[in-house]
Design a protein around this motif. Structure first.
Motif, PDB file in Angstrom:
ATOM      1  N   ARG A  11     123.424 -26.969 -72.953  1.00  0.00           N
ATOM      2  CA  ARG A  11     123.982 -28.323 -72.786  1.00  0.00           C
ATOM      3  C   ARG A  11     124.358 -28.921 -74.140  1.00  0.00           C
ATOM      4  O   ARG A  11     125.461 -29.418 -74.339  1.00  0.00           O
ATOM      5  CB  ARG A  11     122.952 -29.233 -72.096  1.00  0.00           C
ATOM      6  N   LEU A  12     123.402 -28.866 -75.080  1.00  0.00           N
ATOM      7  CA  LEU A  12     123.673 -29.428 -76.400  1.00  0.00           C
ATOM      8  C   LEU A  12     124.789 -28.666 -77.107  1.00  0.00           C
ATOM      9  O   LEU A  12     125.663 -29.251 -77.730  1.00  0.00           O
ATOM     10  CB  LEU A  12     122.403 -29.363 -77.265  1.00  0.00           C
ATOM     11  N   TYR A  13     124.749 -27.348 -76.988  1.00  0.00           N
ATOM     12  CA  TYR A  13     125.716 -26.545 -77.715  1.00  0.00           C
ATOM     13  C   TYR A  13     127.138 -26.801 -77.222  1.00  0.00           C
ATOM     14  O   TYR A  13     128.064 -26.946 -78.015  1.00  0.00           O
ATOM     15  CB  TYR A  13     125.362 -25.061 -77.618  1.00  0.00           C
ATOM     16  N   GLU A  14     127.314 -26.858 -75.898  1.00  0.00           N
ATOM     17  CA  GLU A  14     128.666 -27.084 -75.381  1.00  0.00           C
ATOM     18  C   GLU A  14     129.205 -28.437 -75.842  1.00  0.00           C
ATOM     19  O   GLU A  14     130.399 -28.587 -76.073  1.00  0.00           O
ATOM     20  CB  GLU A  14     128.701 -26.968 -73.849  1.00  0.00           C
ATOM     21  N   LEU A  67     108.336 -41.527 -81.553  1.00  0.00           N
ATOM     22  CA  LEU A  67     108.612 -40.298 -80.815  1.00  0.00           C
ATOM     23  C   LEU A  67     108.824 -40.572 -79.327  1.00  0.00           C
ATOM     24  O   LEU A  67     109.538 -39.835 -78.646  1.00  0.00           O
ATOM     25  CB  LEU A  67     107.478 -39.294 -81.018  1.00  0.00           C
ATOM     26  N   SER A  68     108.218 -41.641 -78.845  1.00  0.00           N
ATOM     27  CA  SER A  68     108.386 -42.007 -77.454  1.00  0.00           C
ATOM     28  C   SER A  68     109.827 -42.457 -77.197  1.00  0.00           C
ATOM     29  O   SER A  68     110.491 -42.014 -76.251  1.00  0.00           O
ATOM     30  CB  SER A  68     107.394 -43.124 -77.148  1.00  0.00           C
ATOM     31  N   ASP A  69     110.342 -43.315 -78.075  1.00  0.00           N
ATOM     32  CA  ASP A  69     111.734 -43.749 -77.940  1.00  0.00           C
ATOM     33  C   ASP A  69     112.708 -42.583 -78.145  1.00  0.00           C
ATOM     34  O   ASP A  69     113.732 -42.488 -77.469  1.00  0.00           O
ATOM     35  CB  ASP A  69     112.058 -44.864 -78.940  1.00  0.00           C
ATOM     36  N   LEU A  70     112.362 -41.725 -79.078  1.00  0.00           N
ATOM     37  CA  LEU A  70     113.228 -40.573 -79.347  1.00  0.00           C
ATOM     38  C   LEU A  70     113.361 -39.688 -78.104  1.00  0.00           C
ATOM     39  O   LEU A  70     114.444 -39.194 -77.790  1.00  0.00           O
ATOM     40  CB  LEU A  70     112.680 -39.762 -80.529  1.00  0.00           C
ATOM     41  N   ALA A  71     112.254 -39.505 -77.385  1.00  0.00           N
ATOM     42  CA  ALA A  71     112.299 -38.678 -76.172  1.00  0.00           C
ATOM     43  C   ALA A  71     113.265 -39.266 -75.152  1.00  0.00           C
ATOM     44  O   ALA A  71     114.047 -38.540 -74.524  1.00  0.00           O
ATOM     45  CB  ALA A  71     110.903 -38.547 -75.571  1.00  0.00           C
ATOM     46  N   ILE A  72     113.237 -40.591 -75.016  1.00  0.00           N
ATOM     47  CA  ILE A  72     114.163 -41.229 -74.069  1.00  0.00           C
ATOM     48  C   ILE A  72     115.614 -41.051 -74.524  1.00  0.00           C
ATOM     49  O   ILE A  72     116.498 -40.748 -73.731  1.00  0.00           O
ATOM     50  CB  ILE A  72     113.841 -42.729 -73.918  1.00  0.00           C
ATOM     51  N   LEU A  73     115.795 -41.232 -75.843  1.00  0.00           N
ATOM     52  CA  LEU A  73     117.156 -41.128 -76.377  1.00  0.00           C
ATOM     53  C   LEU A  73     117.792 -39.784 -76.077  1.00  0.00           C
ATOM     54  O   LEU A  73     118.975 -39.686 -75.784  1.00  0.00           O
ATOM     55  CB  LEU A  73     117.135 -41.295 -77.899  1.00  0.00           C
ATOM     56  N   ILE A  74     116.994 -38.745 -76.163  1.00  0.00           N
ATOM     57  CA  ILE A  74     117.565 -37.408 -76.047  1.00  0.00           C
ATOM     58  C   ILE A  74     117.536 -36.897 -74.603  1.00  0.00           C
ATOM     59  O   ILE A  74     118.116 -35.857 -74.294  1.00  0.00           O
ATOM     60  CB  ILE A  74     116.848 -36.429 -77.012  1.00  0.00           C
ATOM     61  N   ALA A  75     116.895 -37.666 -73.728  1.00  0.00           N
ATOM     62  CA  ALA A  75     116.760 -37.221 -72.336  1.00  0.00           C
ATOM     63  C   ALA A  75     118.102 -36.947 -71.645  1.00  0.00           C
ATOM     64  O   ALA A  75     118.207 -35.984 -70.896  1.00  0.00           O
ATOM     65  CB  ALA A  75     115.953 -38.239 -71.535  1.00  0.00           C
ATOM     66  N   PRO A  76     119.148 -37.743 -71.868  1.00  0.00           N
ATOM     67  CA  PRO A  76     120.414 -37.403 -71.200  1.00  0.00           C
ATOM     68  C   PRO A  76     120.957 -36.043 -71.623  1.00  0.00           C
ATOM     69  O   PRO A  76     121.470 -35.303 -70.799  1.00  0.00           O
ATOM     70  CB  PRO A  76     121.367 -38.517 -71.649  1.00  0.00           C
ATOM     71  N   HIS A  77     120.815 -35.717 -72.889  1.00  0.00           N
ATOM     72  CA  HIS A  77     121.380 -34.463 -73.398  1.00  0.00           C
ATOM     73  C   HIS A  77     120.504 -33.269 -73.066  1.00  0.00           C
ATOM     74  O   HIS A  77     120.996 -32.225 -72.657  1.00  0.00           O
ATOM     75  CB  HIS A  77     121.528 -34.517 -74.927  1.00  0.00           C
TER      76      HIS A  77
END
Length: 922
Positions: free
Chosen positions: A720-723, A817-827
């Motif tokens: 997903r990230l790579y594409e 790190l908690s906010d970071l996890a949410i941020l990256i959840a869509p990707h």
RNA sequence: GCCCGGGUGGUGGAACUGGUAGACACGCAGGACUUAAAAUCCUGUGGUCAUUGCGACCGUGCGGGUUCGAUUCCCGCCCCGGGUACCA
């Protein structure tokens, strides 16, 4: 250190999402709605390749992002399940297309599930499912019972037309219809039912007519214009001929102007709008009637966009098929004209196009009379005039139209210059810049003014009028095939009637073979009892592939509804698609038809909007990168790329899955085919290097890369990230795994932020530092900005920067790190869910809310100004942002490094853009 | 032919409204750890010249222009990709 266990994590979360119906969407929700749609796939036997998910990944990221932002997001998926390939396969193997389709769908579903998409599968639709095509048939019935009223500028029920006929005949009706004679109410009332139905058929939005169609003998069916590319069928690449046939058509031309105007209020890419504008092809001009010399009862009507050039007419050209040709051709030219028509009529579409540059034509012996000068104008016929556009006849102005110019040159016909400014001895002068000359009452006028003057004049004397023409043709809607929606239509004599809505769906019948019958009828003619209960024969054509896709986006809103195609409540809540992602190849097909059906359903009051999608984005194509091996012509020996020029070789495609970075895996190659097992190789540097080329990704070129393989090797989050990281969504690019390692490393590094050296989960509850907050909030801002403008590639970079910086600080602070996890959840939803759970949260990360960035963490006190001298960057100087312009100047001029570059001169000007740049002009 | 889109390091690409060109990543080179390898980490990496240090010059397809300043705006041209094809 152990790498993060993506295989277990990804399977675990996919299972849980499915079991807990995490992405189930309700129509009953107080949150604002958001509708993200992908163009649904045709489930082909080849399965998905890595190019297909590009758009799905982007839309999934966006859907997940919007969900975290507090929207109720509709993000469905389904299958465009009727279509030619399954049927071709059925003809070859006898396997029912429903079975083939079912199998292929199963495979697609597995592949989609593997990528962790957040579709609400309870809303899946399949166009070949009777519960779906029931409503496709229902919409067809509505089209059949509608006509287009130009006065109200919308579709209306045919009953309003009948009322009008009863009152005044068709004299007062302004409709979009096939050509018709005028009749009065008395005429109408005298007609029997058959006569009435024959007339009504000319007004219906779904109508039968005998027209020239694109006939593809190999596929055994007619094709729509956009299914023909360069004279060959888009599917299969077979030759296409022109043939006269009775066919169902949809009157999309009624909507031409609205389809054009509607483009202005939707956010579609400029190129997509242009493609549709060109396809619709609006041109404004005039129709003008010319008398025919020696035939006082006959006049010919022509269409021109340049009425201003009427005094430059030196001949006329008719399409060979023009109905008047036969009547006006003189005895002397009869044979020649007949021969010309025969030759041109028998040519295939392909031949005609290949020959487009050759000039051909034939004089008919007849003359038209110029309405203003009375001059005799010779009438020719030629292929370059199309029967289907305008009136099928043109007034030729060789001095100001390049086609007429070439024709005149070839047949030595005169030209008269009527717009000054060009050199008509060399070429036609087509510009609008110039003044009229040699033109009687319009002499001296500008082109635009002359056009108005001529139109006014012809309208005054009643020989013509202002006219707008469209290039868009009505869409042929029937296919002589099995695997499509049956028409809900039966015949009494030659006249079509629709079956009752209560009898829908009209199920696709079983047949003993998927071939046409011996008498050339479509496969449905093989079905037993293919007739109504009263014994009337049912239609044997089926609907084309684009029928279901023209309204499927509505069905997702209310997929199980058995009494309506979509309920008012559902469609009022969801409205139209907010973001639609799909391939640009559908510009003039699907995307035009779905707009047409939407406008039609809107006119009838079934839906509250007249455009299907507010915003459309076309993802680029991921092309294949093919590899080649080079076999010596005479022996079973393969030579490496760098040495192949020394030998006589034949290149052939080799499966890219056994090639790594153009280096062939010789052992696997030997196993590929028996004849390769004892092959010899001529190597360079002990390696066999393959040649390469960028081609369409296709089984045929052995360059298909299956997403499942990438997922197995590196994980779904990585893919997903790579594409996304490959580049802008809209851009096309060849597939290559060159950079995938960077994404793999990134995810490992992310994982390690939450773990200690022993790979144990370990975060600290301390307060975040100022610096950590700055990194986090800068990332929130950057990523949400990027997502809003669909810049997925840069959002991935932003995550990389963020993780690199947090890793440098050895940050393991829970709140960050908690906010970071949410941020990256869509990707990267799988790893994000896992980390979220480890952080001690219940209920899944998709229920979290997206963090807001706070300015207080981003505000800087100082800025390192780049200082340029005459635009050349020389030094960087750190300064407080609070300084005024004067204070900056004073501070600058005191500094040694500045004085050095001043070279003893005094500055002419000092440009200061606060927080950006300083430029000193010497 | 016409209409779009695009030309930036060895590669994919970034630079959002004219304001530090080359972010991020790959690749490559060197180093640390290791018996070794993998993994990981560190350093360097547009070009040319100078390298003892500062540095200097060139550079976003080509040629002009506007501007204090242009990958970004304007004019002319070249190349690549896509769409369309006698639409009067």
């Amino acid at each position: 250190m152990a790498e993060y266990p993506f295989r277990e994590i990804e399977k675990k979360w996919q299972k849980r999402w499915s079991e807990e119906k995490t992405f189930h969407v309700s129509n009953d929700d107080s949150r604002p709605k958001y509708y993200v749609l992908d163009m649904f796939p045709y489930p082909s036997g080849a399965g998905l390749h890595v190019g297909h998910p590009l758009g799905y990944i982007a839309s999934d990221i966006y859907a997940r992002y919007k969900r975290l932002k507090g929207y109720n997001v509709l993000h469905p998926m389904g299958y465009d399940a009727f279509g030619l390939p399954a049927e071709q396969y059925a003809i070859q193997t006898g396997q029912h297309p429903a079975i083939t389709t079912e199998n292929n769908i199963g495979r697609y579903r597995e592949q989609l599930d593997n990528l962790g998409f957040s579709f609400d599968w309870d809303r899946e639709v399949r166009t070949s499912d009777p519960s779906f095509y029931k409503w496709t048939q229902w919409i067809f019935i509505q089209l059949f019972h509608s006509w287009y009223n130009r006065k109200s500028d919308k579709a209306e029920n045919i009953s309003t037309l009948i009322t009008a006929f009863e009152l005044n005949g068709n004299t007062d009706v302004d409709a979009v219809s096939s050509p018709l004679k005028k009749f009065t109410s008395a005429d109408w009332l005298k007609m029997n039912d058959e006569e009435k139905q024959t007339i009504l058929l000319q007004y219906r939005l779904a109508y039968l007519s005998e027209t020239l169609v694109n006939w593809c003998p190999q596929l055994g069916t007619v094709l729509a214009n956009e299914e023909v590319k360069d004279g060959f069928s888009e599917r299969g690449g077979f030759a296409v001929l022109r043939k006269q046939m009775t066919q169902w058509s949809l009157r999309i031309t009624a909507y031409a102007d609205r389809l054009l105007k509607g483009l202005d209020k939707i956010e579609w890419s400029e190129s997509m709008q242009d493609a549709q504008r060109n396809w619709i092809g609006k041109s404004v001009g005039a129709t003008i009637n010319f008398q025919i010399d020696g035939h006082p009862d006959k006049k010919v009507s022509i269409f021109t966009t340049r009425p201003d050039t009427i005094f430059g007419v030196t001949f006329m050209t008719f399409a060979p098929e023009h109905e008047m040709v036969d009547k006006i051709t003189t005895m002397k030219f009869r044979d020649a004209v007949k021969k010309y028509i025969e030759i041109t009529g028998n040519r295939s579409e392909r031949e005609r196009m290949a020959d487009a540059k050759r000039i051909s034509g034939q004089f008919t012996g007849a003359y038209a009379i110029h309405p203003f000068t009375g001059a005799k104008i010779p009438i020719w016929i030629s292929e370059y005039v199309l029967a289907g556009y305008g009136t099928g006849a043109v007034m030729a102005v060789p001095a100001h139209d390049s086609r007429d110019y070439l024709f005149a040159e070839h047949f030595d016909l005169p030209r008269i210059e009527v717009v000054s400014g060009g050199d008509i001895s060399k070429e036609a002068f087509e510009s609008y810049e110039g003044k009229l000359i040699n033109s009687d009452f319009i002499n001296g006028l500008k082109v635009k003014d002359a056009q108005h003057a001529v139109i006014k004049k012809i309208e005054e004397i009643g020989i013509g009028k202002a006219t707008t023409n469209f290039r868009l043709r009505d869409a042929i809607f029937g296919r002589q095939r099995y695997w499509g929606e049956p028409f809900p239509v039966y015949y009494i004599g030659k006249l079509p009637y629709t079956i009752k809505e209560s009898e829908l769906p009209l199920l696709l019948p079983e047949v003993d073979s998927f071939q046409p019958t011996e008498s050339g009828e479509p496969p449905l003619a093989r079905a037993k009892k293919w007739q109504t209960n009263d014994g009337y024969p049912l239609e044997t054509n089926t609907m084309p592939g684009w029928a279901g896709s023209s309204w499927y986006f509505l069905r997702y809103m209310d997929p199980k509804n058995e009494t309506e195609f979509v309920s008012k409540k559902a469609v009022n809540y969801w409205q139209n698609v907010d973001l639609y992602i799909g391939g640009s190849e559908h510009a003039t097909g699907h995307l035009l038809y779905v707009r047409f059906w939407t406008k039609f359903l809107y006119d009838l009051g079934y839906i509250p909007f007249d455009e299907p999608a507010k915003k459309l984005v076309n993802q680029g194509m991921i092309q294949g990168r093919s590899n080649f091996v080079y076999k010596l012509k005479t022996v079973n020996t393969f030579v490496s790329l760098g040495l192949k020029n020394k030998y006589d070789t034949i290149p052939s495609h080799v499966d890219v899955n056994i090639v790594d970075d153009d280096v062939l895996d010789i052992e696997k190659f030997k196993l590929l085919r028996p004849e390769y097992s004892n092959a010899e190789f001529i190597l360079e540097d002990d390696k066999y290097i393959c040649g390469h080329e960028v081609e369409k990704m296709s089984k045929r070129w052995s360059n298909v890369v299956n997403p499942d393989d990438v997922v197995e090797k590196s994980g779904a989050d990585t893919l997903r990230l790579y594409e996304m990281f490959l580049g802008p969504l809209e851009q096309s690019k060849p597939w290559s795994t060159h950079g995938i390692e960077g994404v793999v490393k990134f995810l490992r590094k992310l994982w390690r932020l939450y773990h200690n050296e022993k790979d144990q989960f370990f975060v600290s509850d301390r307060e975040p530092t100022k610096e950590e907050n700055k990194i986090l909030h800068r990332t929130i801002k950057k990523v949400s900005d990027d997502l809003e403008r669909l810049s997925f590639n840069t959002s991935v970079s932003a995550f990389m920067i963020c993780v690199n910086e947090l890793a440098d600080l050895k940050c393991n602070c829970r709140s960050i790190l908690s906010d970071l996890a949410i941020l990256i959840a869509p990707h990267a939803p799988h790893i994000a869910e896992e980390l979220w759970e480890k952080l001690g949260n219940n209920g899944g990360i998709s229920k979290a809310s997206y963090p807001e960035w706070k300015q207080e963490f981003l505000t800087e006190n100082t800025f390192e100004y780049p200082v340029s001298f005459n635009g050349k960057l020389r030094v960087k100087i750190e300064m407080p942002l609070s300084l005024s312009r004067e204070e900056i100047v004073t501070s600058l001029l005191e500094r040694a490094e500045i004085i050095k570059y001043m070279d003893g001169k005094s500055p002419k000007n000092i440009i200061i853009v606060p927080g950006r740049i300083i430029n000193i002009v010497l």
